[in-house]
Design a protein around this motif. Sequence first.
Motif, mmCIF file in Angstrom:
data_model
loop_
_atom_site.group_PDB
_atom_site.id
_atom_site.type_symbol
_atom_site.label_atom_id
_atom_site.label_comp_id
_atom_site.label_asym_id
_atom_site.label_seq_id
_atom_site.Cartn_x
_atom_site.Cartn_y
_atom_site.Cartn_z
ATOM 1 N N PRO A 144 38.843 34.252 45.894
ATOM 2 C CA PRO A 144 38.387 35.054 46.241
ATOM 3 C C PRO A 144 36.915 35.318 46.229
ATOM 4 O O PRO A 144 35.812 35.927 47.359
ATOM 5 N N MET A 145 36.197 34.488 45.629
ATOM 6 C CA MET A 145 35.018 35.003 44.969
ATOM 7 C C MET A 145 34.060 33.871 46.397
ATOM 8 O O MET A 145 32.626 33.837 45.989
ATOM 9 N N ASP A 146 34.565 32.925 46.414
ATOM 10 C CA ASP A 146 34.259 31.829 47.327
ATOM 11 C C ASP A 146 34.472 32.297 49.076
ATOM 12 O O ASP A 146 34.104 31.839 50.148
ATOM 13 N N ASN A 147 34.744 33.701 48.731
ATOM 14 C CA ASN A 147 34.837 34.181 50.889
ATOM 15 C C ASN A 147 35.102 35.844 50.287
ATOM 16 O O ASN A 147 35.224 36.512 50.806
ATOM 17 N N SER A 183 41.836 38.605 41.323
ATOM 18 C CA SER A 183 41.577 37.409 40.977
ATOM 19 C C SER A 183 41.002 36.391 41.157
ATOM 20 O O SER A 183 40.744 35.354 42.300
ATOM 21 N N THR A 184 39.482 36.121 39.736
ATOM 22 C CA THR A 184 39.149 34.770 40.229
ATOM 23 C C THR A 184 38.939 34.012 38.788
ATOM 24 O O THR A 184 39.513 33.785 37.641
ATOM 25 N N ARG A 224 29.011 35.958 41.342
ATOM 26 C CA ARG A 224 29.775 36.659 42.343
ATOM 27 C C ARG A 224 30.201 37.819 41.250
ATOM 28 O O ARG A 224 30.906 39.237 42.406
ATOM 29 N N MET A 225 31.608 37.269 39.978
ATOM 30 C CA MET A 225 31.648 38.393 39.988
ATOM 31 C C MET A 225 30.623 40.139 39.415
ATOM 32 O O MET A 225 30.980 40.649 39.075
ATOM 33 N N ALA A 239 30.136 38.583 31.340
ATOM 34 C CA ALA A 239 30.297 38.434 33.253
ATOM 35 C C ALA A 239 31.101 39.990 32.923
ATOM 36 O O ALA A 239 31.183 40.808 33.766
ATOM 37 N N CYS A 240 32.354 39.283 31.774
ATOM 38 C CA CYS A 240 33.583 40.235 31.934
ATOM 39 C C CYS A 240 32.792 41.757 31.725
ATOM 40 O O CYS A 240 32.987 43.172 31.932
ATOM 41 N N ARG A 241 32.066 41.767 30.275
ATOM 42 C CA ARG A 241 31.796 42.900 29.750
ATOM 43 C C ARG A 241 30.458 44.055 30.317
ATOM 44 O O ARG A 241 30.646 44.836 30.950
ATOM 45 N N TYR A 242 29.817 43.067 31.523
ATOM 46 C CA TYR A 242 28.849 43.617 32.663
ATOM 47 C C TYR A 242 29.979 44.032 33.337
ATOM 48 O O TYR A 242 29.930 46.397 33.797
ATOM 49 N N TYR A 243 31.248 44.136 33.907
ATOM 50 C CA TYR A 243 31.668 44.286 34.786
ATOM 51 C C TYR A 243 32.658 45.272 34.306
ATOM 52 O O TYR A 243 32.397 46.492 35.171
ATOM 53 N N PHE A 244 32.895 45.437 33.320
ATOM 54 C CA PHE A 244 33.064 47.014 32.388
ATOM 55 C C PHE A 244 32.507 47.964 32.048
ATOM 56 O O PHE A 244 32.451 48.617 32.542
ATOM 57 N N GLU A 245 31.246 47.183 32.076
ATOM 58 C CA GLU A 245 30.179 48.207 31.969
ATOM 59 C C GLU A 245 29.916 48.869 33.111
ATOM 60 O O GLU A 245 29.997 50.589 32.801
ATOM 61 N N GLN A 246 29.740 48.554 34.103
ATOM 62 C CA GLN A 246 29.523 49.029 35.283
ATOM 63 C C GLN A 246 30.559 49.880 36.134
ATOM 64 O O GLN A 246 30.675 50.633 36.579
ATOM 65 N N THR A 247 32.068 49.086 35.802
ATOM 66 C CA THR A 247 33.089 49.913 36.309
ATOM 67 C C THR A 247 34.126 50.681 35.595
ATOM 68 O O THR A 247 34.616 51.552 36.046
#
Length: 348
Positions: free
Chosen positions: A163-166, A193-194, A200-201, A243-251
């Motif tokens: 999905p992150m490639d589209n 899922s990526t 992109r994450m 990137a996972c940590r960032y995703y958690f921080e942001q969302t």
Amino acid sequence: MNQKIDIKSLTLQELIEELKNRGEKPFRAKQMYEWMHVKCARSFEEMTNLSKNFREQCEEWYEYTSLQAVQVQESKLDGTKKFLFQLADGNVVESVWMKYKHGNSVCISSQVGCRMGCRFCASTLDGLERNLLPSEMLDQIYAITVLTGERVSNVVVMGTGEPMDNYDNVIRFLKLLTDENGLHISQRNVTVSTCGLVPRMRQLAEEKLQITLALSLHATTDEKRKNLMPIANRYSIAELMDACRYYFEQTGRRITFEYSLVGGVNDTDEDARELIELAKPLCCHINLIPVNPIKERDYVQSDMQRILSFKNKLEKNKINVTIRREMGRDIDGACGQLRRRHIEKSDL
Ligand code: SAH
């Protein structure tokens, strides 16, 4: 000639604007949007509260995607249904319908084929054919809603494709899927899922959606991951964890790590220890997947005892872990297997 507008990929606002330019009132756009995204109409023709004349004009003006189910398989074990759908250009994609206590879940494809090259995955064996449009991702869910006659409450973007490639099409799809004027599936009930496209994450984190991000980790060191997943040559595990940590921080959303257990490859006690080290500092959940062997590769599943002992080790360290139930094992459950068999047959 200009390409026709793919009408089902427009947001309600864009549709209002588009039809306004054709001299139509906003309520027409609302009616049409409801036909497409709530009633899952398969053609303009079905939109019976719009005039015949207007429907015919729409057919001339717009592209209206719709899927043909060419094969449906139902698991005798758990009722899981696997659909092979044909797109307008003749390509086929597969989607899976799973019945759980908490509701019905659909797993959709985001591309025709895939170019990520994960060694254990059947979807990638023939490379990428093309990206799916937002409408074509929605169509998988709409077609299944019509065919099963049941409401879909959960969506996982875990079928064929990365999905992150589209990216742009997937984001638009997510917005339409969760739009209150459409099927209105809760963002919290959607998982993407990526295999780990780091930039992109991070971009996804900034969209601030409430969806779950699942990372296909599958190995605990860069060296081991490179043997299973070519993308590991591009991004290191350290970058992925950031990137996972960032995703958690942001969302504020907990990350899911997918870890497919391959016998003798990534299922040792040492692997478990390393996975604990990676997972501990993050707010995450680990989904262990017994690898689904594909005939083109010689990877084997870890035995159940090994899987349970692996799970135990994680649990002892207070890590949230589940073993993914193998749904539809009797019906070519692994990603891309059904499509591949279909293509092989038609090549004969
Ligand atoms: N491209 C995305 C989503 C597609 S695959 C991704 O890589 O995450 C969904 C999940 O199934 C991924 O974790 C993928 O690595 C895993 N998978 C693919 N083939 C598999 C197989 N044969 N056995 C077990 N897991 C598999």
